[in-house]
Write a protein that holds these residues in place. Structure first.
Motif, mmCIF file in Angstrom:
data_model
loop_
_atom_site.group_PDB
_atom_site.id
_atom_site.type_symbol
_atom_site.label_atom_id
_atom_site.label_comp_id
_atom_site.label_asym_id
_atom_site.label_seq_id
_atom_site.Cartn_x
_atom_site.Cartn_y
_atom_site.Cartn_z
ATOM 1 N N LYS A 183 1.150 -1.002 0.481
ATOM 2 C CA LYS A 183 -0.057 -0.333 0.651
ATOM 3 C C LYS A 183 0.514 1.553 -0.628
ATOM 4 O O LYS A 183 1.578 1.065 0.594
ATOM 5 N N ILE A 184 0.744 1.876 -0.801
ATOM 6 C CA ILE A 184 1.273 3.282 -0.872
ATOM 7 C C ILE A 184 0.567 4.191 -0.909
ATOM 8 O O ILE A 184 -0.122 4.558 -2.095
ATOM 9 N N TYR A 185 1.090 5.112 -0.152
ATOM 10 C CA TYR A 185 -0.136 7.006 0.284
ATOM 11 C C TYR A 185 0.914 7.407 -0.785
ATOM 12 O O TYR A 185 2.459 7.544 -0.457
ATOM 13 N N ARG A 186 0.041 8.263 -1.659
ATOM 14 C CA ARG A 186 0.340 9.410 -1.772
ATOM 15 C C ARG A 186 0.448 10.448 -1.938
ATOM 16 O O ARG A 186 -0.608 10.764 -2.063
ATOM 17 N N MET A 187 0.968 11.624 -1.583
ATOM 18 C CA MET A 187 0.640 12.940 -0.635
ATOM 19 C C MET A 187 1.966 14.225 -1.605
ATOM 20 O O MET A 187 2.813 14.195 -1.175
ATOM 21 N N LYS B 141 4.701 15.446 -3.520
ATOM 22 C CA LYS B 141 5.987 14.487 -3.899
ATOM 23 C C LYS B 141 6.172 13.943 -3.204
ATOM 24 O O LYS B 141 7.026 12.148 -3.684
ATOM 25 N N VAL B 142 5.470 13.065 -1.391
ATOM 26 C CA VAL B 142 6.092 12.286 -0.750
ATOM 27 C C VAL B 142 4.856 11.162 -1.335
ATOM 28 O O VAL B 142 4.148 11.322 -1.380
ATOM 29 N N THR B 143 5.835 9.754 -1.056
ATOM 30 C CA THR B 143 5.065 8.873 -1.410
ATOM 31 C C THR B 143 5.457 7.754 0.195
ATOM 32 O O THR B 143 6.707 8.140 0.147
ATOM 33 N N HIS C 232 5.351 4.441 1.700
ATOM 34 C CA HIS C 232 5.187 2.822 1.698
ATOM 35 C C HIS C 232 4.865 2.033 2.740
ATOM 36 O O HIS C 232 5.133 1.861 3.772
ATOM 37 N N SER D 249 -2.826 -1.690 -3.272
ATOM 38 C CA SER D 249 -1.776 -1.191 -4.528
ATOM 39 C C SER D 249 -0.986 -1.919 -5.713
ATOM 40 O O SER D 249 -0.855 -1.651 -5.905
#
Ligand SMILES: Nc1ncnc2c1ncn2[C@@H]1O[C@H](COP(=O)(O)OP(=O)(O)O)[C@@H](O)[C@H]1O
Ligand SMILES: [Mg+2]
Lengths: 870, 271
Positions: B25-29, B31-33, B35, B74
């Motif tokens: 599961k990857i959270y993208r906020m 530019k920051v990702t 894991h 993800s």
């Protein structure tokens, strides 16, 4: 009330039951909205029915009637009667001669007919001449005292309506003196009838006399104004045969006559009221819109508040559809209850409203007629508006993630208004602005476009409100500290916390206030225009009038009076437009105001739609003859512009008049043309004077001089003198009456907005019980808690008021567009500063009143319970 | 890796009710990702009581959410009671969750307007059932959680422990294939927490209820049959309990200490 939880849908009912105040307030919003719409619809419907009823009753059992083509009431030669009687299908044809006269005792109250949106002043007496021997075969006279008219056609006997006689202190056996074209005559009251049947006409001010007598009094010997026809029984029962007879009669009589069904006359009068009624409907729709806004706000807040619970339901397996249903079921139940209650309340409201309408339109509303389709409509509209308003919140609810359930505290992360939504708001407002000001729409769609623009504008405005809250808080903080102490400061700070809710509440308040200001501005602009018109167009210091024709020489006598400086005669005459001029649905009779181009400029002037024209130039042109200044209403309704010709039927046949200007004119519903008296004399043989406009020399008091002149000439010449100030006051009062109803509708909007404020504050208090308990435990007194809530509401009131002021100006613009559509003339936009102040004050007062109960609730939060709360 | 010690309850022959394979599961906020989960393999057999442990931010809740079909993967695959969640749309997942998963939260999440009994019946209601037809089951559950005399109370008239017991009964009412609990004792005092854990243990033993519980408390984890350790979004170890609680607690704590030291050593080496 126990709601067994036997189905998922019952959850919705639980929600409502457990928030009784909110449910009640929201329902009230629906109730008011529906009630206003229904009340206006009932009132309009009842007015129309009453008008039709009056004419039906006056027509008695007549199957058909013959009148002059064009101006109803214009006399025609009585040989038509013989021609009608020759048709075998006609069982009975009765002559009617009617006209306007005055009681001599009332001559001083006689005045010019001024109309504001379909209203008029009248205190004249309708002389209704009938065939004494046979009229009772057609009309039912409900004789309550004395006897019917004697059989002679020319007896000087009269029947009066009892109510009218009572009001004027006239009794059976006495004589009345009436003034008419023929002068002064005495008639003996031989009977009194009830205010029914023919007695309903002219609101009971009707004098029933033998028709020959009427002819003499009205100076129309050998002429009739109407023929009532009873067809043979077999024809009367068959609409098809009756129509055949109607056409046969029309072709027998030929041009110059019209053969009507009795009800058609009522319809012609009713048409005059249509514009006023459109206006009322328009504003009731706006009130409903405010109601819809309240519903939208409440549901949005409810959904926001329940974000976590809804997330939990989703987590437990509720589908998106089920969540949508939950919100919509709640809306539907509120909508149904609200609409039903709204219908009840609307019927009550209609009673009050119809009284006011009756006063303004001088149509007595005999009974409230509730249109059945109106009832159904109100229910559907109430339910529909509620569902539509709730559908957006329902949509938001269905998109709530099940993950919301994991949040530790009701901390809604989603907001219907995001930080960037003000951009959308600005866009919407721009669209509305363009639609209102920049894009020229065809006149037919201007009002609907205006309405739509208002909706878009207000939505846009609501989206913009949030950006204002931050700065407003900083700005208001010191002020609120002064007013409410430190607690006040805390209260103001709160508006930023639940800023979505605050924004929506401020939005509702804003709409209510904008409505008040819009209506005020419209009323004010309109009244100013009327006053301006009265002052410039009518001008002068005194108006000398008489119900009997005056001679021009009398003007010379008046001019020789030491107090009189200038004088100008005026003659009025109803004229008929040539057939081809008349688009469907428009009256084909208009008022020809004959002025004297030589003297008119010294006492009065014209108010031109286009300021490039001036009175002097217009008068010079009018003096050349066959030229007219038409009213803006006429220009609008008949599609005329400067340079066009308007053909009038005259004694010398159809004569084209050139339109040399468009002027503002409020008399005679705006169906007015101004021309020269010389033209009236040449084409209509009209030499008499109806009114002299008098200018006094400086230093003379108009009131004193009016009295003196009236004492000197009044008795011998039956003149009545009114000062310009009195006349203006009368017109303004009339306009005030007509607009009072709009104010009522505006106030409804504010009340609905107030409900919204109560709703929000209660929600805030409920949500912050813990916090309030905490503050109390820290030593905050109940008074301080209450002041905190009052300050919070006060801040919303101030912001809502400010926004309302701003958008009220836009709204006024739309309302004026509406007036233009209704009245046909352009009302010049004028911003009354006091309206802004009133609107803002109302916002403040409403915010404080609405906060009283929530403040009370907050002050009573129990410390222990609040701390224990989950 | 710590050696597995088999307890009486667990039978490896039983079928898996839940399988997570290489789940990320990857959270993208911007530019920051982040894991949050990195190729996690995780299986739960029928009737098993599994605890997921790890420090704060290690991805425990994220994993639980994915297992319950509350959030999108993800990468990887989750099979819940025979359904491949990745292949289902929101509506289908909702229906799968409704029939197969029960949830218990740290904050009890009861509807304040409903009584204890009604809160328990809520999932049935959502499923379109008439709760009156399930009287027996509800009565039984009330008895199980010891709230028969409180059935008509509203949440604000119940203590935290009682509220959590209502929440447990609610999670069980549909006979779900699996119950997911996120720090169910996190908001309770240790005595009440213990009662709740006993309840969960008992339901596993007596009703053969499958349970996955997230916790950061070694005591709580010791109630499970198996403890899975997460760290920085990866499964770093697994431990089977013996049934001897104090021994188990010691083993778990020792494991945590070891892995902490290992992590520290790793960061030291890196710097
Ligand atoms: N919605 C989210 N958006 C971005 N990052 C998130 C989100 N939810 C969790 N995270 C991140 O994922 C990681 C794991 O979070 P979580 O599963 O809540 O940890 P735990 O429950 O073990 O404390 C954390 O670093 C957290 O910051
Ligand atoms: Mg967590």
């Amino acid at each position: 009330m126990y709601i067994p939880l036997s189905s998922f849908a019952a959850l919705a009912l639980r929600n409502m039951r457990d928030r009784p105040i909110r449910t009640l307030l929201t329902t009230l919003g629906i109730v008011l909205g529906v009630a206003v719409v229904l009340a206006v619809s009932i009132t309009n419907h009842s007015t129309l029915i009453s008008i039709r009823h009056i004419f039906d009753q006056a027509a008695g059992h007549a199957d058909l009637m013959v009148t002059s083509n064009g101006v109803i009431g214009e006399p025609f030669a009585d040989e038509a009667l013989a021609r009608v009687r020759r048709l075998p299908e006609v069982q009975l044809a009765l002559p009617v001669v009617s006209g306007r006269v005055l009681l001599a005792s009332e001559a001083d109250r006689w005045g010019l007919d001024v109309s504001v949106g379909g209203t008029h002043t009248a205190n004249d007496l309708l002389l209704f001449g009938v065939d004494p021997a046979r009229d009772r075969m057609v009309r039912d006279y409900d004789l309550v005292a004395g006897s019917f008219l004697p059989a002679e056609d020319d007896a000087y006997s009269v029947l009066l309506v009892r109510d009218y006689a009572d009001e004027k202190k006239l009794s059976l056996g006495k004589d009345i003196t009436i003034l008419s074209a023929a002068g002064q005559e005495k008639l003996r009251i031989v009977g009194l009838i009830a205010k029914a049947g023919p007695g309903l006409q002219n609101n009971g001010a009707v004098a029933i006399v033998p028709f020959k007598t009427a002819q003499t009094l009205l100076e129309i010997d050998g002429e009739l104004t109407q023929i009532d026809i009873l067809a043979n029984p077999d024809i009367a029962v068959s609409p098809r045969k009756l129509e055949a007879l109607r056409q046969a009669l029309a072709s027998t009589l030929g041009r110059g006559y019209q053969v009507l069904y009795p009800a058609a006359r009522g319809q012609i009068v009713a048409r005059m009221l249509a514009s006023y009624q459109t206006g009322l409907s328009f504003f009731s729709a706006v009130a409903l819109f405010v109601g819809a806004f309240l519903i939208y706000n409440t549901f949005t807040m409810t959904v926001v508040e329940r974000t976590r619970a809804i997330g939990m339901l989703r987590l437990l397996g509720a589908t998106r559809g089920q969540i949508t249903m939950l919100v919509l079921i709640e809306a539907a139940v509120l909508g149904i209850w609200g609409s039903i209650a709204g219908v009840g309340f609307g019927i009550l409201l209609a009673r009050g409203l119809s009284h006011s309408v009756a006063a303004v339109t001088v149509v007595e509303i005999s009974a409230l007629h509730i249109p059945p389709d109106g009832l159904v409509w109100s229910l559907l509209v109430g339910l529909g508006v509620t569902l539509i308003s709730a559908s957006l919140p329902a949509w938001r609810a269905r998109n709530i993630s099940p993950l919301e359930a994991f949040r530790s505290y009701a901390r809604p992360t989603y907001t219907p208004l995001t930080r960037t939504s003000w951009l959308w708001g600005c866009l919407l407002m721009l669209v509305a602005y363009l639609a209102l000001y920049r894009i020229p729409f065809r006149p037919e769609v201007q009002v609907p476009t205006g309405m739509a623009s208002v909706f878009v504008l207000l939505l846009g405005a609501t989206l913009v409100v949030p950006v204002a809250i931050g700065p407003a808080e900083r700005f208001l903080c010191p002020a609120m500290r002064v007013l409410y102490g430190n607690a006040g400061q805390l209260g103001v700070a709160n508006i930023r916390r639940a800023w979505t809710r605050t924004a929506l509440t401020v939005g509702t308040l804003m709409v209510g206030i904008a409505m008040i200001i819009g209506i005020q501005t419209m009323t004010n602009s309109f009244e100013r225009d009327i006053t301006h018109w009265v002052q410039t167009a009518i001008g002068g210091d005194l108006y000398v009038r008489s119900p009997m024709p005056m001679r021009e020489e009398f003007g010379t006598r008046l001019l020789s009076d030491p107090a009189v400086a200038e004088i100008s005669p005026i003659t009025y005459r109803q004229v008929r437009l040539a057939r081809r001029e008349n688009p469907s649905n428009q009256p084909d009779a208009v008022l020809f105001v004959g002025i004297d181009p030589q003297t008119y400029g010294r006492v009065a002037s014209f108010v031109f739609e286009d300021t490039r024209y001036d009175t002097t130039q217009a008068l010079t042109e009018l003096a050349m003859g066959e030229r007219l200044l038409i009213s803006a209403t006429m220009a609008d309704r008949y599609g005329l512009k400067v340079g066009d010709t308007l053909a009038l039927e005259t004694r010398r046949g159809v004569v084209p008049f050139q339109v040399i200007g468009v002027v503002v004119d409020f008399s005679s519903q705006g169906y007015v043309v101004n021309g020269s008296r010389a033209d009236l004399a040449r084409y209509y043989g009209e030499n008499t004077v109806d009114q002299f406009i008098v200018n006094l020399k400086p230093g003379y008091d108009p009131r004193v001089e009016a009295k003196r002149l009236e004492d000197r000439y009044g008795r011998s010449r039956h003149i009545a003198i009114e000062t310009a100030a009195e006349f203006r006051a009368k017109v303004t009062r009339l306009a005030g009456q007509a607009f009072a109803l709009f104010d009522v509708l505006g106030l409804t909007g504010v009340v609905i907005a107030a409900l919204g404020v109560v709703n929000t504050l209660l929600m805030n208090v409920f949500e912050r019980q813990r916090e309030i308990g905490g503050l109390r435990s820290l030593g905050m007194t109940r008074g301080q808690v209450a002041r905190m809530i009052l300050a919070e509401s006060g801040a919303m009131g101030i912001i809502g008021g400010l926004f309302g002021m701003f958008f009220g100006l836009f709204l006024a613009r739309v309302f004026l567009l509406g007036v233009q559509e209704i009245g046909g003339y352009t009302v010049s936009y004028h911003l009354p500063p006091h309206a802004l102040l009133i609107g803002w004050t109302i916002a403040l007062v409403v915010s404080q009143l609405a906060a009283l109960y929530p403040a009370h609730k907050a002050a009573r939060v129990r410390i222990v319970e609040a701390i224990q709360h989950e | 890796m710590v050696e597995a010690r088999c307890t009486g309850c667990y039978n490896p022959q039983r079928m898996n009710i839940l399988e997570a394979r290489r789940v990320s599961k990857i959270y993208r906020m911007g530019k920051v990702t982040v894991h949050a989960l990195n190729e996690v393999d995780f299986t739960v057999a029928e009737g098993e009581f599994v605890a997921i442990m790890g420090p704060s931010g290690s991805g425990k809740s994220t994993l639980l959410h994915l297992l319950g079909g509350l959030d999108e993967l993800s990468e990887g695959e989750i099979i819940l009671a025979g359904h491949r969640l990745a292949e289902l749309d929101d509506h289908r997942i909702t229906l799968v969750r409704r029939r197969n998963v029960g949830f218990i939260f740290q904050f009890f999440n009861l509807l304040p307007t409903l009584t204890a009994e009604e809160n328990i019946a809520l999932p049935l209601l959502i499923d379109g059932q008439d709760p009156r037809a399930y009287r027996g089951r509800i009565d039984h559950l009330l008895q199980l959680v010891g709230l028969t005399d409180r059935r008509h109370h509203k949440p604000d008239q119940l203590s935290g422990g009682e509220q959590q017991r209502v929440a447990i009964a609610r999670a069980f009412v549909t006979n779900p294939a699996i119950v997911l609990a996120d720090e169910p004792t996190g908001n309770l005092d240790s005595k009440t927490g213990e009662e709740i854990l006993c309840l969960l243990r008992r339901s596993c033993d007596e009703l053969h209820q499958t349970i996955v519980m997230v916790t950061h408390d070694a005591r709580a984890a010791s109630f499970a049959d198996r403890v899975v350790f997460l760290m920085d979004g990866r499964v770093v170890g697994e431990l089977r309990t013996t049934g001897n609680r104090s021994e188990d607690i010691r083993a778990i704590q020792a494991y945590l200490r070891d892995s902490e030291q290992a992590a520290e050593a790793k960061t030291l080496r890196l710097s």
